[in-house]
Design a protein around this motif. Sequence first.
Motif, mmCIF file in Angstrom:
data_model
loop_
_atom_site.group_PDB
_atom_site.id
_atom_site.type_symbol
_atom_site.label_atom_id
_atom_site.label_comp_id
_atom_site.label_asym_id
_atom_site.label_seq_id
_atom_site.Cartn_x
_atom_site.Cartn_y
_atom_site.Cartn_z
ATOM 1 N N ASN B 38 0.871 -1.180 0.000
ATOM 2 C CA ASN B 38 0.000 0.000 0.000
ATOM 3 C C ASN B 38 0.903 1.224 0.000
ATOM 4 O O ASN B 38 1.927 1.241 0.693
ATOM 5 C CB ASN B 38 -0.873 0.042 1.254
ATOM 6 C CG ASN B 38 -1.981 -0.992 1.233
ATOM 7 O OD1 ASN B 38 -2.239 -1.597 0.212
ATOM 8 N ND2 ASN B 38 -2.614 -1.177 2.375
ATOM 9 N N ILE B 47 4.651 6.802 2.487
ATOM 10 C CA ILE B 47 4.619 5.680 3.411
ATOM 11 C C ILE B 47 4.229 4.446 2.608
ATOM 12 O O ILE B 47 3.172 4.408 1.970
ATOM 13 C CB ILE B 47 3.645 5.945 4.573
ATOM 14 C CG1 ILE B 47 4.283 7.012 5.485
ATOM 15 C CG2 ILE B 47 3.377 4.682 5.365
ATOM 16 C CD1 ILE B 47 3.318 7.744 6.333
ATOM 17 N N ASP B 49 3.537 0.535 2.917
ATOM 18 C CA ASP B 49 3.285 -0.593 3.811
ATOM 19 C C ASP B 49 3.401 -1.876 3.003
ATOM 20 O O ASP B 49 2.760 -2.016 1.959
ATOM 21 C CB ASP B 49 1.886 -0.493 4.429
ATOM 22 C CG ASP B 49 1.817 0.592 5.500
ATOM 23 O OD1 ASP B 49 2.864 0.911 6.093
ATOM 24 O OD2 ASP B 49 0.714 1.115 5.735
ATOM 25 N N VAL B 50 4.211 -2.781 3.496
ATOM 26 C CA VAL B 50 4.472 -4.024 2.781
ATOM 27 C C VAL B 50 3.931 -5.173 3.624
ATOM 28 O O VAL B 50 4.342 -5.354 4.763
ATOM 29 C CB VAL B 50 5.993 -4.198 2.539
ATOM 30 C CG1 VAL B 50 6.242 -5.408 1.653
ATOM 31 C CG2 VAL B 50 6.609 -2.944 1.945
ATOM 32 N N CYS B 51 3.015 -5.932 3.050
ATOM 33 C CA CYS B 51 2.395 -7.041 3.771
ATOM 34 C C CYS B 51 3.270 -8.279 3.577
ATOM 35 O O CYS B 51 3.222 -8.921 2.531
ATOM 36 C CB CYS B 51 0.987 -7.271 3.225
ATOM 37 S SG CYS B 51 0.049 -8.441 4.178
ATOM 38 N N ASN B 111 8.956 -3.094 11.288
ATOM 39 C CA ASN B 111 8.111 -4.261 11.074
ATOM 40 C C ASN B 111 7.184 -4.452 12.264
ATOM 41 O O ASN B 111 7.631 -4.483 13.406
ATOM 42 C CB ASN B 111 8.990 -5.501 10.889
ATOM 43 C CG ASN B 111 8.191 -6.722 10.494
ATOM 44 O OD1 ASN B 111 7.057 -6.630 10.061
ATOM 45 N ND2 ASN B 111 8.792 -7.886 10.657
ATOM 46 N N GLU B 112 5.900 -4.535 11.992
ATOM 47 C CA GLU B 112 4.957 -4.768 13.074
ATOM 48 C C GLU B 112 3.997 -5.876 12.663
ATOM 49 O O GLU B 112 3.212 -5.710 11.727
ATOM 50 C CB GLU B 112 4.189 -3.487 13.388
ATOM 51 C CG GLU B 112 3.645 -3.488 14.798
ATOM 52 C CD GLU B 112 3.147 -2.111 15.211
ATOM 53 O OE1 GLU B 112 2.010 -2.037 15.676
ATOM 54 O OE2 GLU B 112 3.893 -1.128 15.051
ATOM 55 N N ILE B 115 3.763 -6.666 8.980
ATOM 56 C CA ILE B 115 3.565 -5.572 8.035
ATOM 57 C C ILE B 115 4.721 -4.591 8.217
ATOM 58 O O ILE B 115 4.943 -4.065 9.301
ATOM 59 C CB ILE B 115 2.200 -4.877 8.238
ATOM 60 C CG1 ILE B 115 1.067 -5.863 7.923
ATOM 61 C CG2 ILE B 115 2.092 -3.647 7.336
ATOM 62 C CD1 ILE B 115 -0.325 -5.341 8.190
ATOM 63 N N ARG B 117 6.518 -1.185 7.512
ATOM 64 C CA ARG B 117 6.202 0.186 7.111
ATOM 65 C C ARG B 117 7.503 0.918 6.782
ATOM 66 O O ARG B 117 8.374 1.066 7.633
ATOM 67 C CB ARG B 117 5.442 0.901 8.225
ATOM 68 C CG ARG B 117 5.290 2.400 7.968
ATOM 69 C CD ARG B 117 4.198 3.020 8.802
ATOM 70 N NE ARG B 117 2.878 2.679 8.261
ATOM 71 C CZ ARG B 117 1.767 3.365 8.548
ATOM 72 N NH1 ARG B 117 1.796 4.401 9.348
ATOM 73 N NH2 ARG B 117 0.616 2.997 8.021
#
Lengths: 116, 135
Positions: B38, B47, B49-51, B111-112, B115, B117
């Motif tokens: 995203n 920003i 966001d990588v899943c 990384n959370e 995901i 970021r």
Amino acid sequence: MNNKEARNVGSIPPTDILEMEDGFHIIMDMPGVSPDSVVIDIEESELNIQGASSYPEADAGLRKLHTEFGAARYQRSFTLSDFVDRDNVKAELTNGVLRLFLPKAEAMKPRRIPIS
Amino acid sequence: MVIDFSSMYEGSNDLERIIEDMFRKSPFGSRHLFPKVNIAENDDGYIVDVCIPGVPPDDIELVITARNLIIKGERKSPEGRYFRQERSAGSFQRALNLNVPVDRDKVVAKNENGILRVTLPKADSVKPRKISINS
């Protein structure tokens, strides 16, 4: 329950199920789900897993340019065979992957019967 | 002053097209792009966001070139006898076009829960600025 919620309920997480020497492993992708928001229930032979991702739908002040994924509510059930020692199922969640360890029931382990 | 992401929809960029072609032949398949991304923007930067569940941060490589943010790595699958295998595994790579200069030294990634970021601050030269008018 409105339509949006209905759509979110029960996203099926991609899952691997494999057998190793120590027992069975169920590995599920649940990105964005924190360990405290996963609920794992075993009722009789039914194993039920639920978890909601806390991925932010919309951050204030952010303009979305491109979207490929969003928040999800994951749900999946499995039927456990008698091969599984249901009292000793263990679960851990790291990097958005839930890993369940289902040890083989002691009574079901292969045994050699000595001849007397 | 925009990131040109057009290639992600149209495949107009050569690099992206080559990579998409590679994915078509990979076990991930083109319909199962991995990792999903995203992209959002605010005044300070972008920003991404990588899943990317199941890939420890040490196994993720982020490369920022003058024109691209490249995310690559490998998702390993454990050894065993599989009854069901739905999670894709293997090497992955995605390239996102950056047409706006970012401050490469200030890019941070966190990384959370699977995901990742990536925050890419815009270079000072492209940030909106108020010009005072001298009367």
